[in-house]
Scaffold this motif. Structure first.
Motif, short mmCIF file in Angstrom:
data_model
loop_
_atom_site.label_atom_id
_atom_site.label_comp_id
_atom_site.label_asym_id
_atom_site.label_seq_id
_atom_site.Cartn_x
_atom_site.Cartn_y
_atom_site.Cartn_z
N LEU A 105 15.84 -1.05 -1.88
CA LEU A 105 14.59 -1.66 -2.37
C LEU A 105 14.30 -1.28 -3.82
CD1 LEU A 105 12.23 -1.44 0.72
CD2 LEU A 105 13.10 -3.50 -0.40
N GLU A 106 14.71 -0.09 -4.23
CA GLU A 106 14.56 0.27 -5.65
C GLU A 106 15.37 -0.68 -6.51
OE1 GLU A 106 15.68 4.33 -6.37
OE2 GLU A 106 14.27 5.10 -4.86
N LEU A 107 16.57 -1.01 -6.03
CA LEU A 107 17.46 -1.88 -6.79
C LEU A 107 17.09 -3.35 -6.66
CD1 LEU A 107 20.77 -0.04 -5.87
CD2 LEU A 107 19.67 -0.08 -8.12
N ASN A 108 16.51 -3.72 -5.52
CA ASN A 108 16.09 -5.11 -5.29
C ASN A 108 14.82 -5.09 -4.43
OD1 ASN A 108 15.72 -7.79 -4.77
ND2 ASN A 108 17.55 -8.04 -3.53
N PRO A 109 13.67 -5.09 -5.07
CA PRO A 109 12.41 -5.03 -4.33
C PRO A 109 12.18 -6.23 -3.40
CG PRO A 109 12.05 -4.52 -6.65
CD PRO A 109 13.46 -5.00 -6.52
N GLU A 110 12.97 -7.27 -3.53
CA GLU A 110 12.82 -8.46 -2.70
C GLU A 110 13.71 -8.43 -1.45
OE1 GLU A 110 10.39 -10.58 -3.57
OE2 GLU A 110 10.10 -9.15 -5.22
N SER A 111 14.40 -7.36 -1.21
CA SER A 111 15.32 -7.28 -0.08
C SER A 111 14.56 -7.33 1.25
CB SER A 111 16.17 -6.00 -0.14
OG SER A 111 16.98 -5.90 1.01
N VAL A 112 14.56 -8.49 1.85
CA VAL A 112 13.84 -8.71 3.10
C VAL A 112 14.41 -7.82 4.22
CG1 VAL A 112 13.27 -10.43 4.87
CG2 VAL A 112 13.21 -11.05 2.44
N ASN A 113 15.72 -7.75 4.29
CA ASN A 113 16.33 -6.96 5.36
C ASN A 113 15.97 -5.47 5.24
OD1 ASN A 113 18.17 -6.82 7.72
ND2 ASN A 113 19.31 -5.47 6.35
N SER A 114 16.01 -4.95 4.03
CA SER A 114 15.67 -3.53 3.84
C SER A 114 14.23 -3.26 4.27
CB SER A 114 15.87 -3.12 2.38
OG SER A 114 17.23 -3.17 2.03
N LYS A 115 13.32 -4.15 3.92
CA LYS A 115 11.92 -3.99 4.33
C LYS A 115 11.80 -4.02 5.85
CE LYS A 115 10.05 -6.18 0.17
NZ LYS A 115 9.35 -7.37 -0.35
#
Length: 114
Positions: A94-104
């Motif tokens: 999420l730090e690298l891609n705040p839009e990562s739906v799966n990580s959220k």
């Protein structure tokens, strides 16, 4: 293709050595972020989670800013029940891609794991 090495009955440790020794300017095998991620998922699909973990760790080493590798690594750690490390991996994704739906989504699941 790295997957061909599995078909040649190479161990994951042997494949990792091959990747580490590849010439990045002119590699004999596809050692891209995507290729390593795909290899990790193939291993996960075959329930070879510890080997998949090694592949994702190699991918992160070679591509430290690849959010997708961190996300995939987190999924592998989740399946291994390494919840604390999975949380770290998803947070890094999420730090690298705040839009990562799966990580959220996975971080929400991890909250129930304590």
């Amino acid at each position: 293709i790295l997957l061909e090495l599995l078909l040649e009955n190479k161990t994951v440790d042997e494949i990792i050595d091959i990747v580490r020794n590849e010439n990045p300017e002119n590699p004999m095998y596809d050692i891209s972020e995507e290729a390593l991620n795909n290899l990790g998922y193939v291993l996960m699909d075959e329930s070879q989670l510890n080997d998949a973990k090694k592949v994702f760790e190699l991918g992160i080493e070679l591509y430290p800013n690849a959010y997708n590798l961190y996300d995939s690594y987190g999924e592998c750690l989740f399946q291994l029940k390494e919840y604390k490390n999975a949380t770290k991996a998803f947070n890094r994704a999420l730090e690298l891609n705040p839009e990562s739906v799966n990580s959220k989504r996975m971080l929400e699941q991890l909250k129930t794991k304590g």
